[in-house]
Each structure stands twice: as structure tokens, then as C-alpha cells.
Write a protein that holds these residues in place. Structure first.
Motif, PDB file in Angstrom:
ATOM      1  N   ARG A 194       0.801  -1.225   0.000  1.00  0.00           N
ATOM      2  CA  ARG A 194       0.000   0.000   0.000  1.00  0.00           C
ATOM      3  C   ARG A 194       0.839   1.282   0.000  1.00  0.00           C
ATOM      4  O   ARG A 194       0.319   2.362  -0.216  1.00  0.00           O
ATOM      5  N   THR A 195       2.154   1.153   0.277  1.00  0.00           N
ATOM      6  CA  THR A 195       3.004   2.360   0.246  1.00  0.00           C
ATOM      7  C   THR A 195       3.187   2.875  -1.176  1.00  0.00           C
ATOM      8  O   THR A 195       3.434   4.060  -1.388  1.00  0.00           O
ATOM      9  N   GLY A 196       3.090   1.959  -2.155  1.00  0.00           N
ATOM     10  CA  GLY A 196       3.322   2.369  -3.544  1.00  0.00           C
ATOM     11  C   GLY A 196       4.777   2.621  -3.863  1.00  0.00           C
ATOM     12  O   GLY A 196       5.114   3.154  -4.931  1.00  0.00           O
ATOM     13  N   ASP A 197       5.685   2.232  -2.951  1.00  0.00           N
ATOM     14  CA  ASP A 197       7.122   2.441  -3.185  1.00  0.00           C
ATOM     15  C   ASP A 197       7.629   1.534  -4.312  1.00  0.00           C
ATOM     16  O   ASP A 197       7.035   0.492  -4.607  1.00  0.00           O
ATOM     17  N   VAL A 198       8.748   1.943  -4.906  1.00  0.00           N
ATOM     18  CA  VAL A 198       9.375   1.140  -5.962  1.00  0.00           C
ATOM     19  C   VAL A 198       9.748  -0.228  -5.394  1.00  0.00           C
ATOM     20  O   VAL A 198      10.210  -0.337  -4.261  1.00  0.00           O
ATOM     21  N   THR A 199       9.537  -1.271  -6.200  1.00  0.00           N
ATOM     22  CA  THR A 199       9.816  -2.624  -5.724  1.00  0.00           C
ATOM     23  C   THR A 199      11.022  -3.230  -6.438  1.00  0.00           C
ATOM     24  O   THR A 199      11.412  -2.798  -7.527  1.00  0.00           O
ATOM     25  N   LEU A 200      11.562  -4.267  -5.823  1.00  0.00           N
ATOM     26  CA  LEU A 200      12.655  -5.022  -6.433  1.00  0.00           C
ATOM     27  C   LEU A 200      12.203  -5.644  -7.750  1.00  0.00           C
ATOM     28  O   LEU A 200      12.954  -5.671  -8.724  1.00  0.00           O
ATOM     29  N   LEU A 201      10.963  -6.105  -7.791  1.00  0.00           N
ATOM     30  CA  LEU A 201      10.412  -6.683  -9.024  1.00  0.00           C
ATOM     31  C   LEU A 201      10.447  -5.664 -10.163  1.00  0.00           C
ATOM     32  O   LEU A 201      10.873  -5.970 -11.279  1.00  0.00           O
ATOM     33  N   ASP A 202      10.033  -4.423  -9.881  1.00  0.00           N
ATOM     34  CA  ASP A 202      10.067  -3.353 -10.898  1.00  0.00           C
ATOM     35  C   ASP A 202      11.500  -3.096 -11.372  1.00  0.00           C
ATOM     36  O   ASP A 202      11.766  -2.984 -12.572  1.00  0.00           O
ATOM     37  N   GLU A 246       6.541  -5.777 -22.609  1.00  0.00           N
ATOM     38  CA  GLU A 246       6.524  -6.139 -21.192  1.00  0.00           C
ATOM     39  C   GLU A 246       7.481  -7.300 -20.919  1.00  0.00           C
ATOM     40  O   GLU A 246       7.525  -8.277 -21.663  1.00  0.00           O
ATOM     41  N   VAL A 247       8.251  -7.184 -19.837  1.00  0.00           N
ATOM     42  CA  VAL A 247       9.180  -8.245 -19.448  1.00  0.00           C
ATOM     43  C   VAL A 247       8.488  -9.192 -18.471  1.00  0.00           C
ATOM     44  O   VAL A 247       7.854  -8.756 -17.511  1.00  0.00           O
ATOM     45  N   PHE A 248       8.613 -10.500 -18.720  1.00  0.00           N
ATOM     46  CA  PHE A 248       8.071 -11.473 -17.764  1.00  0.00           C
ATOM     47  C   PHE A 248       9.108 -11.739 -16.677  1.00  0.00           C
ATOM     48  O   PHE A 248      10.266 -12.048 -16.964  1.00  0.00           O
ATOM     49  N   LEU A 249       8.675 -11.609 -15.435  1.00  0.00           N
ATOM     50  CA  LEU A 249       9.535 -11.974 -14.308  1.00  0.00           C
ATOM     51  C   LEU A 249       8.621 -12.416 -13.174  1.00  0.00           C
ATOM     52  O   LEU A 249       7.805 -11.629 -12.682  1.00  0.00           O
ATOM     53  N   GLY A 250       8.728 -13.674 -12.794  1.00  0.00           N
ATOM     54  CA  GLY A 250       7.854 -14.223 -11.766  1.00  0.00           C
ATOM     55  C   GLY A 250       8.561 -14.325 -10.427  1.00  0.00           C
ATOM     56  O   GLY A 250       9.702 -14.784 -10.350  1.00  0.00           O
ATOM     57  N   LEU A 251       7.880 -13.888  -9.383  1.00  0.00           N
ATOM     58  CA  LEU A 251       8.440 -13.945  -8.031  1.00  0.00           C
ATOM     59  C   LEU A 251       8.167 -15.321  -7.427  1.00  0.00           C
ATOM     60  O   LEU A 251       7.025 -15.746  -7.325  1.00  0.00           O
ATOM     61  N   VAL A 252       9.232 -16.001  -7.007  1.00  0.00           N
ATOM     62  CA  VAL A 252       9.108 -17.357  -6.464  1.00  0.00           C
ATOM     63  C   VAL A 252       8.829 -17.325  -4.963  1.00  0.00           C
ATOM     64  O   VAL A 252       8.052 -18.111  -4.437  1.00  0.00           O
ATOM     65  N   HIS A 253       9.477 -16.422  -4.244  1.00  0.00           N
ATOM     66  CA  HIS A 253       9.258 -16.297  -2.798  1.00  0.00           C
ATOM     67  C   HIS A 253       9.582 -14.863  -2.396  1.00  0.00           C
ATOM     68  O   HIS A 253      10.051 -14.074  -3.211  1.00  0.00           O
ATOM     69  N   ARG A 254       9.348 -14.518  -1.132  1.00  0.00           N
ATOM     70  CA  ARG A 254       9.500 -13.129  -0.696  1.00  0.00           C
ATOM     71  C   ARG A 254      10.468 -13.018   0.480  1.00  0.00           C
ATOM     72  O   ARG A 254      10.645 -13.967   1.229  1.00  0.00           O
ATOM     73  N   LEU A 255      11.024 -11.829   0.614  1.00  0.00           N
ATOM     74  CA  LEU A 255      11.736 -11.455   1.844  1.00  0.00           C
ATOM     75  C   LEU A 255      11.069 -10.202   2.381  1.00  0.00           C
ATOM     76  O   LEU A 255      10.682  -9.322   1.604  1.00  0.00           O
ATOM     77  N   ASP A 256      10.960 -10.079   3.693  1.00  0.00           N
ATOM     78  CA  ASP A 256      10.410  -8.867   4.290  1.00  0.00           C
ATOM     79  C   ASP A 256      11.287  -7.664   3.927  1.00  0.00           C
ATOM     80  O   ASP A 256      12.500  -7.801   3.726  1.00  0.00           O
ATOM     81  N   ARG A 257      10.666  -6.508   3.894  1.00  0.00           N
ATOM     82  CA  ARG A 257      11.374  -5.290   3.489  1.00  0.00           C
ATOM     83  C   ARG A 257      12.676  -5.033   4.255  1.00  0.00           C
ATOM     84  O   ARG A 257      13.702  -4.711   3.645  1.00  0.00           O
ATOM     85  N   PRO A 258      12.705  -5.172   5.608  1.00  0.00           N
ATOM     86  CA  PRO A 258      13.942  -4.845   6.321  1.00  0.00           C
ATOM     87  C   PRO A 258      15.000  -5.945   6.277  1.00  0.00           C
ATOM     88  O   PRO A 258      16.094  -5.785   6.828  1.00  0.00           O
ATOM     89  N   VAL A 259      14.703  -7.057   5.606  1.00  0.00           N
ATOM     90  CA  VAL A 259      15.609  -8.207   5.548  1.00  0.00           C
ATOM     91  C   VAL A 259      16.440  -8.140   4.271  1.00  0.00           C
ATOM     92  O   VAL A 259      15.970  -7.690   3.236  1.00  0.00           O
TER      93      VAL A 259
END
Length: 243
Positions: free
Chosen positions: A30-38, A53-66
Motif C-alpha cells: 500500500r506504500t506504492g514504493d518502488v519494488t525489487l520486481l520493478d 513487457e518483461v516477464f519476471l515471476g516472483l518465487v518467494h519473498r523477503l520482508d522489506r527490512p531483511v
């Protein structure tokens, strides 16, 4: 020149695995901040001069401060296969965590049940199953002590949201900087001292073992702990995958 929020660790036609800096979102919120995916889509578009458009699929996540390793798939086939590898837990994940309190044991397995409050984006930990809870398992061992802090190597078996952060805090060992889970003060840049250090799995297309390791963030406090790294034990376990 602004520092890139990632470092490429492994890249081929199927996968892109990067070491992310603490503080950057992996995917939108909800922050709308730039993401690693972008950022990585732009990286691929520019590097390979890809139209559209470039295809890039996210397999898993890390929390923002990690910080540490994040896996992306460059094709839908690789994404489907990687999702299956993670779903079946056919992946070895190793994290480093810095805590100030000495753990009760030098090595142990933690089994808890977690309930996530989506509004607060926070997890409550129970020692028994409760309605709506998910079972969370991890093992840890103490690698050593430096600067009145302990370095833990953590191997999660499950992949629950905030699992390592909440389970270590429940044990009485909140991660350095993690005020959400009980550490007494924040550190600069709102990061926490949890780092996705290593990943080991069988490549979904090439069917070869793939071992990735992420260097620590550019941070003098982190770097002191490098002397505690102990690689040789891993060689004995390279054929080991959680069932």
C-alpha cells in the motif's frame, strides 16, 4: 551515483537470483514504493534490449527490512517448476540472524503455530495449535558471539510470513533492530539483522544442483561476524533436502 538495491548472484535464461539490500520492497504494497520486481524488470529490459513487457515471476519473498537471496523466474515454465520446488520444500534455506540474548541451547528445533494479523502485518506465536494458525518449524545453531551479540544460523523448514523473526522472538531472542518483534530499539535505515545467506536446490530445467550464497550487506557491524562463517559442514549436507 546511487547504489543499486541488488546484486546478481545467478542468472540464466530461466532464473534470476539476486542479493537484495535491506529496505527495498520485494513486491508492491500500500506504500506504492518502488519494488525489487520493478527494478529487475527494468534491468532485464535494458540488458537484453527486450521490447514490450518483461516477464519476471516472483518465487518467494523477503520482508522489506531483511537482506539476502531472492529467486525470480524468467519464464512461466521455470516459475511453475520453482513454485513446486518451494511447495514441496525441496530447497535448503539458510539465514543468518544477529540477536543480543543468548539462546537457551546452542542448537535446537523450534515448532510453533503462527497467526497473522493482516491489518497490523504482525504474527502472534503459540506453542500449540489454535484456530487459523499455521505450523512453523525451523532449526538454529549458534555460530558464535561478537560485540555482545550472538550470530545464529537458521534453517526454516516451513516458509511462513515473519516466521524466523517471530519464532526467535518467542524464544526470547528478538533480532537486532526488529522492534516489531520486541527488540528495544531500531537501527539506521529501519533494517533488521536477518540475512538470507544461502539457497540450495536442483535447477528446475537443467536438473543440476544449484548453490547460491549472498554476501553480507555493506555494514561494519555485519562484517565483524564473517569470521564466524563455517562452510565445511555444508559440504557434508549437500545431498540433504527437507522432506
Amino acid at each position: 551515483m546511487k547504489r543499486k538495491p541488488f546484486q546478481v548472484i545467478y542468472e540464466d535464461n530461466h532464473l534470476l537470483i539476486v542479493n537484495k539490500e535491506p529496505g527495498i520492497l520485494v513486491q508492491g504494497d500500500r506504500t506504492g514504493d518502488v519494488t525489487l520486481l520493478d527494478v529487475l524488470k527494468s534491468y532485464i529490459k535494458e540488458k537484453y534490449n527486450k521490447p514490450g513487457e518483461v516477464f519476471l515471476g516472483l518465487v518467494h519473498r523477503l520482508d522489506r527490512p531483511v537482506s539476502g537471496l531472492v529467486v525470480f523466474a524468467r519464464t512461466s515454465k521455470a516459475l511453475e517448476r520453482m513454485n513446486e520446488i518451494f511447495r514441496k520444500r525441496q530447497v535448503q534455506k539458510t539465514y543468518w540472524a544477529v540477536v543480543r540474548q543468548k539462546p537457551p541451547k546452542n542448537a535446537d528445533k523450534l515448532v510453533n503455530w503462527l497467526v497473522k494479523d493482516e491489518q497490523k502485518n504482525q504474527v502472534t506465536v503459540y506453542d500449540y495449535e489454535v484456530p487459523g494458525s499455521q505450523k512453523a518449524e525451523l532449526s538454529y545453531r549458534v555460530l558464535g558471539r561478537i560485540n555482545e551479540h550472538y550470530l545464529l544460523e537458521v534453517n526454516p523448514v516451513t516458509g511462513r510470513p515473519h516466521q524466523i523473526r517471530s519464532q526467535l522472538a518467542h524464544m526470547g531472542c528478538p533480532i537486532r533492530g526488529d522492534v516489531k518483534y520486541g527488540y528495544d530499539r531500531a537501527v539506521p535505515d529501519k533494517k533488521i539483522y536477518l540475512h538470507a545467506r544461502r539457497l540450495y536446490f536442483i535447477h528446475p530445467v537443467k536438473k543440476e544442483p544449484l548453490m547460491c550464497k549472498a554476501g553480507l550487506p555493506n555494514d561494519p557491524f555485519w562484517e565483524e561476524f564473517l569470521e564466524l562463517d563455517d562452510e565445511d559442514y555444508k559440504d557434508k549436507n549437500m545431498d540433504f533436502i527437507f522432506e
